[in-house]
Design an enzyme around this catalytic site. Structure first.
Site, PDB file in Angstrom:
ATOM      1  CE  LYS A  74      -5.273  -7.690   0.213  1.00 57.12           C
ATOM      2  NZ  LYS A  74      -5.104  -6.247  -0.073  1.00 57.12           N
ATOM      3  CG  ASP A 129      -5.971  -3.159   1.846  1.00 57.48           C
ATOM      4  OD1 ASP A 129      -4.836  -3.074   2.346  1.00 57.48           O
ATOM      5  OD2 ASP A 129      -6.387  -4.190   1.274  1.00 57.48           O
TER       6      ASP A 129
END
Length: 278
Positions: free
Chosen positions: A66, A102
């Site tokens: 990420k 997220d």
């Protein structure tokens, strides 16, 4: 021609993303397929080039890529830059653009069980998930957020990095215990309590107030020890399934401009994990 989407990570074989995205394509009549790609860290750059060469329309990014993927993209959304992580990549006219769903996905999930305005919130942990959730939660009107981490300096650094000194505090375990009756929402972002260490809990909640919200982003097991204890105290609990599906739904919208059935996604994931849904 069928469009191709996917997720890259290592390990990746247990990802449930293909299940929910392929089902959503089917339900919405979209001619597309979603595939899980096992990509080792040493192969990340080559994988990004290869996915673009293949004309992949978009992909998700999971552990451990990420952060590392950011310099490999053509553009990165400001929210993802602030969080320091990308979990969704979109092919926008031949350019890779990175986003982070997220944090927004977590807040969308939390709003399914409570209003988020003017809440006193405790975040447990100061890692990548905590960063994304904190960045999104503090945008809610009147939010006051404390952060507890085993290394207090890491929590304090996060507060200073996001310039939250006026609304957030790094708190010790003793302060967590003392403040427990005042917290409206507790957000557990660490791996404590995850399978196979299912009897572990990051904090004691003996003085938790009734009707508080206790949210644990873990979903294996579906009910951690923290959530079990919270339920016994009369709290409203939420596991990590809803965050998972809401962040997935936002990614799906970035790719297709269509809104998937989030409740169907949740049902698929819960049943795959051995749980039941209403």
């Amino acid at each position: 021609m069928k469009k191709l989407y996917g997720v890259i990570g290592s390990p990746i074989q247990h990802s449930m993303s293909p299940l929910i995205h392929n089902d959503a394509f089917l339900q919405l009549g979209i001619d597309a397929h979603y595939h899980a790609f096992h990509v080792l860290p040493k192969d990340l750059e080559a994988a990004v080039v290869g996915l673009k060469a293949l004309g992949v329309a978009g992909f998700n990014v999971t552990i451990p890529h990420k952060k590392a993927i950011i310099p490999l993209l053509d553009e990165v959304d400001n929210t993802a830059l602030k969080i320091g992580a990308v979990n969704t990549v979109v092919n926008e006219n031949g350019k890779w653009t990175g986003y982070n769903t997220d944090g927004p996905g977590y807040v969308a999930a939390l709003k399914q069980i409570t209003a988020t305005e003017n809440k006193h919130i405790l975040i447990i942990g100061a890692g990548g998930a905590a960063r994304a959730i904190l960045y999104s939660l503090v945008k809610e009107p009147g939010a006051k957020v404390d952060i507890f981490n085993r290394t207090p300096e890491k929590a304090q650094h996060l507060i200073e990095e996001f310039s939250l000194q006026g609304t957030s505090r790094a708190v010790t375990m003793a302060e967590v215990v003392g403040n427990m009756p005042n917290y409206d929402v507790i957000v557990q972002t660490t791996s404590v309590g995850m399978h196979p260490h299912i009897e572990d809990s990051p904090v004691q909640i003996a003085t938790l107030k009734k009707n508080a919200i206790v949210s644990d982003i873990i979903y294996n097991p579906l009910e951690t020890d923290l959530l079990k204890q919270a339920k016994l105290k009369g709290a409203i609990t939420q596991n990590g399934v809803q965050m998972f599906v809401y962040q997935a739904a936002l990614a799906f919208q970035y790719w297709t401009n269509r809104v998937p059935d989030v409740h169907r996604m949740e049902k698929i994931v819960t049943e795959r994990l051995g749980g039941t849904t209403c």
